[in-house]
Enzyme design. Structure first.
Site, mmCIF file in Angstrom:
data_model
loop_
_atom_site.group_PDB
_atom_site.id
_atom_site.type_symbol
_atom_site.label_atom_id
_atom_site.label_comp_id
_atom_site.label_asym_id
_atom_site.label_seq_id
_atom_site.Cartn_x
_atom_site.Cartn_y
_atom_site.Cartn_z
ATOM 1 C CG ASP A 535 50.838 8.240 59.052
ATOM 2 O OD1 ASP A 535 50.381 7.123 58.756
ATOM 3 O OD2 ASP A 535 51.033 8.608 60.222
ATOM 4 C CG ASP A 611 50.493 3.718 64.247
ATOM 5 O OD1 ASP A 611 51.563 4.095 63.735
ATOM 6 O OD2 ASP A 611 49.424 4.321 64.103
#
Lengths: 937, 568
Positions: A535, A611
């Site tokens: 990430d 997200d």
């Protein structure tokens, strides 16, 4: 996990109260993207310089007399007549119908960055014969198979034609602009000449003393108080690419926008700059986490693509027009008759690098995908478990929590294969470590999971905590593996652990070092069933302009991040992938999930759309976003089920599970501040919907697996827009609320609250579609309302296809290897169908050595045949045919018999439903990897 | 990894051999003894719908019955159940999907029979573990139950005491209320003449003050008139007004004719009488602001501006705030003067100077300590108070007459008696409410949780010390010290309907950043002692405590007289 200042603060506040409070005051707490954190085109010097150019006659001229030819390529000089800077144009003919056009400075003061082979391009592209047909009136004509290229000399323009029909043209609008290398000292003197080139309209040139005009942003820029030192001055490149005859273009992910790209007349251009964007907005051309400068144009006759290989920040303007004959006077010769030819003009510009454009001339969708895969590589077949269900949350708190989730899923009979640990599992956000108080015996935990065939994925981000007691950091520091700031010191930025540094993944030796960290010895507490999630690899740097590296950050080779920004994230996950490969001695297929990506990422990572939010609009957006990713080669992609931020209600979660059954990467994830929402926690009504959805996903895994095999071998995306399957149906070119999974399943996810019926468009003339649950039939080329109560995902199998399923409902995919197969045969209106089954060991690379079986199933004249296309010498499987469901059988057969590989004949039982016309053949019992025939009489 | 290699390497002992295999005494695999009778003969009837299939289709690894009953021994029906015999212990059902999946689910290993994996019989070991757990639990239960009995007694006793006390209180209260009524009557009677006398005195004073005020106003008006009347023709006209910047309504720097006329009430000019009556009240605030000298002389007692002048440099460049505040500086409200007998000690203007707020109700809240300004300021105020005392004498109401004073004294006496009685009634009511609240509280079917009330229990983990005060609140505090965070106050019992005393919910704790208020779910377990055994935060800001208490222990079953095979 997620990432922005905003919720960064929250996390920090959890552990570091004082600090968080301070930050909380600094950043507003409203929901939604903080647009002001990110540049608009107006705030970007080079974007403005290119965007302000007006179409007109280009200053660049081909010096045809300098033409040099080889069998597969040409080289010719190009002159910028305004400032006499010389360039070199190279065009290569490539295999499969691709032209590669490269334009570089003839005598650069400084070498421009070119992406090495093996990073985006999987290998040096294979060349093909380029035939020169001579120069007629300043037009050089070439052919490559059935395709042609015309180079117009004055001004420079390249036209591409399929069977003499123009489909693409480079620099037709004259927007080519190549900011040549220069010295700062000389900058002022050159302005006289250069200024003109950089200025908008020709009429300004004479009047304006250019000295003050073009200085702006060329040698230094500031944004939000951050200064970009720009030691190399202006270095951007840009050119326009037109698609005559095409109204629609697609691709250039990642943007949260419609699948068919929109005109950017009244917005910023589509931006391509890998960024960590907090709570991104929908229907917006802002840059997101990863980018692929690959665009596809499609009309009812042709599909073509353009891949612009450039790792720097880029912007793309798009305008859809009726072809402008004044600009295209030469092209008009080719466009016969019709005066209302639609056309899409695109304008690409990048902050650095060179012009390196691949024109992929299709002409069909599947040809374009094959061409693109030939350049940037395929998505390797994932292990079966990786396409099953992933249960994720930021964060599972400790080993007990993991065990409880594992056991409760079993208790509720909800299958899953992978449980994930986000950043909180580490000791102080030092990746490759464990928080001992919560994961004191991770090996034991991993062993428990493994006992049910399950895996774990842990997060490993590329930022290293600057902590003298953190061995990965001190090791990287002492070996000199870290990215530098503009002054040559290790770059120090803020991320999850606080002060951090970043390994320079551009260096092969750094990637090797990183890969080595994944060995079981170096990654203490890991095990062979642990896989990895990268990430924040854009990279995300909290205290930096646009939440990423400053552009003047230095890589070890001396290049600035400006030149290579968009490939950094991909190199992170490539290195991680290599690490997992090494760990198993190249025997087991790795799994890596990445948020940042670039062209070529498909070779070493699955991608998720970052997200997102737990809102219906974000569920709806999953389809266009994933279609774009699939089109651009990122086949193994998905969105967080349920949405990362916010607390979605249980109906939305249930609907999201349904939609995701037929999307490639199937993972639920949630922000640390959200309520727990493991599927068993939903109210019973929706728990059952979610469980049924997950079980349905498992039942279709054989089909999914075969689609991924197809992806690896042909480049065809598993998730497809309707036009990819029905390319000549012009009314569906914009459709992005339905999609196809493979060639067989049409899906219309329900993306609105409380909806109980939905309108579905069934494409295909003469095509029959069958509801995958009830087998109710619908004929093609019509819009029809279908019932869709919350328990129902509207999905349909195309008549003429055969889909393999497994119906035994095991706890995890790893437990289904030996299970029998059910074949769902949906007949077309002529009573025919065909399909494939692909089998291997489901986890290793043995299939690359031929250890697999591929069979072709065809139903024709009341006879179903299983023909072996391939079977590995030593390959065996226990998988057998449990039942065959034949849909669309108009008359009940009197008897059915099977002839097996040894020519034994056996009668089979069956059940025929006269209402639905569904014939269920009982237990053929034959091995799937053997030849057999079933006759219906 | 599991032993998948087995799967590939395993010999082809496939289902074929085992499908129709029966177990033990002639019943098909996966069938319990009680259902064995359905699986005999040459045909099988699906258990739920009676569909008939040949017996050889039972356990042939193909699902024929919708209810899954034809495949008790295979994984063919996704909704089927497999019976683990678990000999020599009690059998149990598992889901059909767990048959032959490579994982040993039955402790006797009977669910894995296709040769992929070989399962040990772990029933013995498992049973021993279960026995041990049961033993341990039983021991805890026995000990706990003993304590619980005490709790129950204690709980009942407390409740009885409370009830007794309550009825006593109710009785007492009735008597007290009666007495209170009598005292109220006496008090009311005494207050009537008192009020009359006081009102009379105050009315008279008010009239005097109004007259004084009027006079002061007239003097001020005359002085202002004189100043405005620059040509001294005893008439003020608009050109004269235009010379005075303070009439610049729109703040454009000049006083226009219209602006001047506006102040003149649209007349051309005004004489002193009209000026005093109509115009002065409108302009006196703005006018005196810029002409402090006049005001000083004209309105002696309302000393706002002269103090400005005395205390500091006159500030033509006063800040916006001050400017905004000034109109309120002057108490032109006649009520203010009468109401504010006590107030007069501190001129309003002084306060405004220090309490730089434009609070319209300032007359009322002018008691030291009544606001949160700095102490320093208060000192200053007191100084001012001293300084202006002589001037304020004039404004002080004369004392009441002796007669009136006597009336007041009598009324005070009656009030005192009444208040004392009232206090007693309130106390008793408070106690009654407290007891009623207690009696309403659900302290368990036998009052067994009563013993926990008023106690607190703590649990400390790596980071925090958690505190549980049953029927009161839950909280956490950082281990290294710091502020206690409220995780929720007593809400209600939270167990499932059939076992509501299984857990409690504490609600409305401290708010979470960007999230809900904290809440805490406390699970109750049987134990010999009251111990908070664990605390966690499974979901953000939703806490979970585990608490063992004897109060949760049920009476142990009588020990079995013979050793049986317990259910696993």
């Amino acid at each position: 996990m997620s990432k922005t200042m905003l919720f960064r603060i929250q996390t920090l506040s959890w552990t570091m109260r004082g600090f968080c409070l301070l930050l909380a005051v600094l950043f507003c707490t409203c929901l939604g993207v903080h647009r002001e954190n990110f540049r608009t085109c107006d705030q970007s010097g080079f974007c403005k310089r290119h965007r302000n150019m007006q179409p007109g006659s280009s200053d660049y001229v081909v010096q045809a007399s300098s033409l040099r030819l080889s069998k597969t390529s040409l080289m010719v000089d190009v002159l910028n007549t305004k400032n006499n800077v010389r360039f070199l144009l190279q065009v290569y003919g490539l295999q499969h119908g691709i032209f590669r056009v490269k334009l570089v400075e003839a005598e650069p003061i400084r070498q421009r960055y070119e992406i090495p082979i093996g990073v985006t391009l999987v290998a040096e592209p294979e060349q093909a014969e380029l035939v020169y047909h001579g120069d007629s009136n300043g037009q050089l004509k070439f052919s490559l198979g059935d395709n042609q290229m015309l180079i117009n000399s004055n001004p420079l323009r390249l036209d591409f034609l399929i069977n003499n029909e123009p489909v693409s043209s480079v620099n037709a609008q004259g927007l080519l602009k190549f900011e040549h290398t220069r010295e700062k000292r000389a900058a002022k003197e050159e302005e006289a000449g250069e200024g003109a080139e950089d200025e908008v309209g020709a009429e300004n040139e004479e009047e304006k003393p250019s000295a003050d005009v073009d200085d702006e942003g060329m040698w230094e820029e500031t944004f939000k108080g951050f200064s970009d030192s720009k030691p190399n001055g202006p270095t951007s490149v840009g050119v326009d690419i037109a698609f005559p005859g095409f109204r629609y273009v697609y691709g250039i992910p990642e943007h949260a926008d419609s699948f068919a790209l929109k005109t950017t007349k009244s917005t910023d251009p589509y931006r391509m700059y890998n960024l960590d964007v907090f709570e991104y907005e929908l229907y917006n051309p802002m840059a997101l986490y990863g980018h692929i400068p690959f665009m596809v144009a499609h009309n009812d006759k042709h599909t073509v693509g353009v891949f612009f290989q450039n790792a720097a920040e880029g912007w793309i303007d798009i305008q859809s027009n009726i072809a402008d004959k004044s600009v295209f006077s030469n092209l008009a010769d080719f466009v016969t008759g019709n005066n209302d030819v639609p056309q899409t003009d695109t304008h690409w510009f990048f902050e650095d690098g060179i012009i390196d454009v691949f024109v992929l001339l299709g002409p069909s969708p599947k040809d374009v995908f094959k061409q693109y895969a030939s350049l940037t590589g395929n998505t390797p077949l994932p292990p079966l478990w990786a396409i099953a269900y992933h249960q994720c949350r930021w964060n599972y708190n400790d080993q007990d929590d993991v065990r409880t989730v594992d056991q409760t899923m079993d208790k509720f009979d909800i299958p899953f294969d992978v449980i994930w640990l986000d950043i909180e599992h580490t000791d102080g956000k030092k990746y490759f470590t464990w928080d001992g108080s919560r994961f004191g015996d991770s090996v034991e935990m991993l062993r428990n999971l493994s006992s049910k065939g399950r895996k774990m994925v842990t997060i490993v981000d590329p930022h290293l905590k600057r902590d003298d007691n953190y061995e990965k950091y001190t090791d990287a520091r002492s070996q000199g593996l870290l990215v530098k700031n503009k002054d040559g010191n290790d770059f120090d930025g803020w991320c999850w652990p606080g002060s951090s540094s970043w390994p320079d993944f551009l260096e092969p030796k750094v990637r090797k070092w990183w890969a080595d960290q994944f060995s079981l010895e170096k990654y203490q507490g890991s095990a062979n069933n642990l896989y990895v999630w990268n990430d924040m690899n854009e990279p995300s740097v909290f205290n930096s302009p646009e939440i990423t590296f400053p552009k003047d950050v230095r890589h070890l080779s001396g290049v600035e991040n400006r030149e290579v920004h968009n490939i950094y994230g991909m190199l992170v996950h490539q290195a991680t992938w290599d690490g997992l490969l090494k760990r198993s001695n190249y025997k087991e297929r790795p799994f890596v999930l990445t948020r940042a990506f670039f062209a070529g990422s498909q070779r070493s990572g699955a991608v998720w759309t970052g997200d997102n939010m737990g809102e219906w609009s974000h569920l709806k957006m999953t389809v266009p976003m994933m279609l774009s990713l699939n089109l651009a080669g990122i086949h193994f992609s998905g969105a967080d089920i349920g949405g990362f931020f916010k607390n979605p209600d249980s109906e939305l979660i249930a609907r999201w599970y349904q939609a995701a059954i037929f999307q490639p990467f199937f993972r639920a994830h949630a922000h640390i501040d959200t309520k727990r929402r493991e599927p068993y926690l939903l109210p019973e009504e929706h728990m059952i919907v979610a469980r049924d959805a997950i079980k349905k996903r498992y039942s279709y895994l054989p089909y999914w697996y075969q689609l991924f095999y197809e992806s690896e071998t042909t480049g065809m995306p598993p998730m497809r827009s309707l036009w990819m399957e029905f390319p000549s149906e012009a009314n569906i070119f914009e459709k992005d609320d339905e999609f196809m999974t493979g060639n067989a399943i049409l899906v219309k996810p329900v993306t609105e609250e409380s909806q109980t019926s939905i309108s579905v468009y069934f494409p295909g003339k003469d095509v029959v579609w069958y509801d995958i649950d009830s087998y109710e039939s619908y004929s093609g080329q019509q819009e029809k309302i279908v019932q869709a109560p919350v328990s129902k995902l509207p999905a349909f199998q195309k008549g003429g296809t055969i889909v393999p399923r497994k119906m035994r409902g095991r706890r995890s995919a790893s437990l289904t290897y030996n299970d029998p197969i059910t074949l769902v045969v949906c007949l077309d209106k002529y009573g025919n169908a065909d399909g494939q089954v692909y089998l291997d060991d489901y986890h290793s690379y043995e299939y690359r050595h031929g250890s697999y079986a591929l069979t072709h199933l065809s139903f024709h004249n009341f006879k179903l045949e299983n023909n072996i296309l391939h079977i590995g010498k030593d390959f065996t499987t226990k998988e057998w045919v449990e039942r065959i469901i034949v849909v669309g059988v108009n008359t009940e057969p009197k008897n059915i018999h099977l002839i097996d590989a040894d020519h034994n004949k056996m009668d089979l039982g069956n059940r025929y439903d006269t209402q639905t016309k569904v014939l269920t053949i009982r237990k053929p019992g034959v091995n799937v990897a053997q030849k057999w025939i079933i006759n219906l009489h | 990894m599991v032993n998948y290699k087995f799967w590939w390497g395993a010999a082809l002992i496939l289902w074929c051999g085992i499908l129709t295999g029966v177990q033990g005494v002639g019943r098909p695999k996966g069938v319990s003894l009680e259902k064995a009778s359905f699986y005999v003969g040459t045909e099988f009837k699906c258990l739920s719908n009676g569909k008939t299939i040949p017996m050889e289709h039972v356990n042939d690894d193909y699902c024929d019955c919708e209810d899954g009953s034809d495949e008790p021994g295979t994984s063919a029906c996704s909704n089927g159940l497999f019976y683990c015999e678990n000999k020599p212990y009690k059998g149990t059902y598992i889901m059909s999907s767990r048959v032959n999946d490579g994982i040993c689910d039955c402790c006797d290993g009977s669910d894995e029979y296709d040769g992929t994996i070989s399962c040990e019989n772990t029933c013995e070991k498992l049973f021993a573990e279960i026995r041990a757990q049961q033993e341990a639990f039983r021991k805890k239960q026995e000990e706990g139950y003993k304590v619980k009995l005490e709790y129950i007694q204690q709980g009942h006793r407390v409740k009885e005491e409370k009830r007794a006390r309550l009825s006593e209180l109710v009785k007492n209260k009735a008597a007290l209320v009666e007495e209170l009524d009598n005292l109220r009557a006496v008090k009311d009677e005494a207050e009537v003449p008192e009020k009359e006398a006081k009102d009379k005195h105050e009315e008279a004073w008010k009239a005097i003050k109004a007259e004084r005020q009027k006079q002061r106003d007239a003097i001020a008006a005359a002085q202002a008139f004189a100043k405005l009347d620059s040509n001294q023709d005893n008439v003020v006209d608009f050109p004269e007004l235009m010379k005075h910047k303070e009439f610049d309504i729109d703040s454009d720097g000049t006083v226009s004719e219209d602006e001047a006329r506006e102040y003149l009430e649209d007349s051309e000019q005004t004489d002193l009488a009209t000026f005093t009556e109509k115009i002065w009240p409108n302009i006196k605030e703005i006018f005196k602001l810029k002409n402090p000298e006049e005001v000083k002389e004209g309105e002696k007692s309302e000393t706002a501006e002269d103090i400005h002048v005395e205390d500091g440099p006159p500030s033509p460049e006063v800040t916006d705030e001050q400017e905004a505040a000034t109109p309120l500086d002057v108490s032109t409200d006649p009520d203010a003067i009468t109401e504010g007998v006590a107030d007069t000690a501190i001129p309003d203007e002084d306060r405004d100077k220090y309490y730089d707020e434009d609070d319209e109700d300032e007359e009322e809240d002018d008691y030291p300590g009544d606001d949160d300004e700095d102490d320093d300021d208060k000192v200053d105020v007191n100084e001012q108070q001293e300084k202006h005392k002589p001037e304020d004498e004039e404004e002080k109401m004369p004392e009441y007459s002796e007669e009136t004073k006597l009336l007041i004294q009598a009324a005070d006496e009656a009030r005192k008696h009444y208040d004392e009685a009232d206090e007693k009634v309130k106390d008793i009511e408070k106690e009654i409410t407290g007891i009623e609240k207690y009696l309403e509280m659900d302290l368990g079917p036998q009052e067994e949780f009563s013993a926990l009330k008023g106690q607190c229990f703590e649990f400390t983990d790596r980071e925090y010390t958690y505190k549980f005060c049953p029927f009161d609140k839950t909280s956490q505090k950082p281990k290294g010290g710091g502020i206690e965070t409220n995780l929720g106050t007593w809400g209600h019992w939270y167990g499932p309907e059939e076992d509501k005393y299984d857990s409690q919910k504490y609600e409305n704790g401290q708010g979470c950043w960007n999230g809900p208020n904290r809440s805490c779910h406390v699970n109750f377990h049987c134990g010999a002692e009251n111990i908070l055994t664990g605390a966690s935060e499974p979901s953000r800001c939703e806490y979970q405590f585990d608490f063992t208490t004897p109060a949760r222990c049920s009476e142990p079953e009588p020990l079995p007289t013979h050793q049986v095979h317990e259910e696993l």
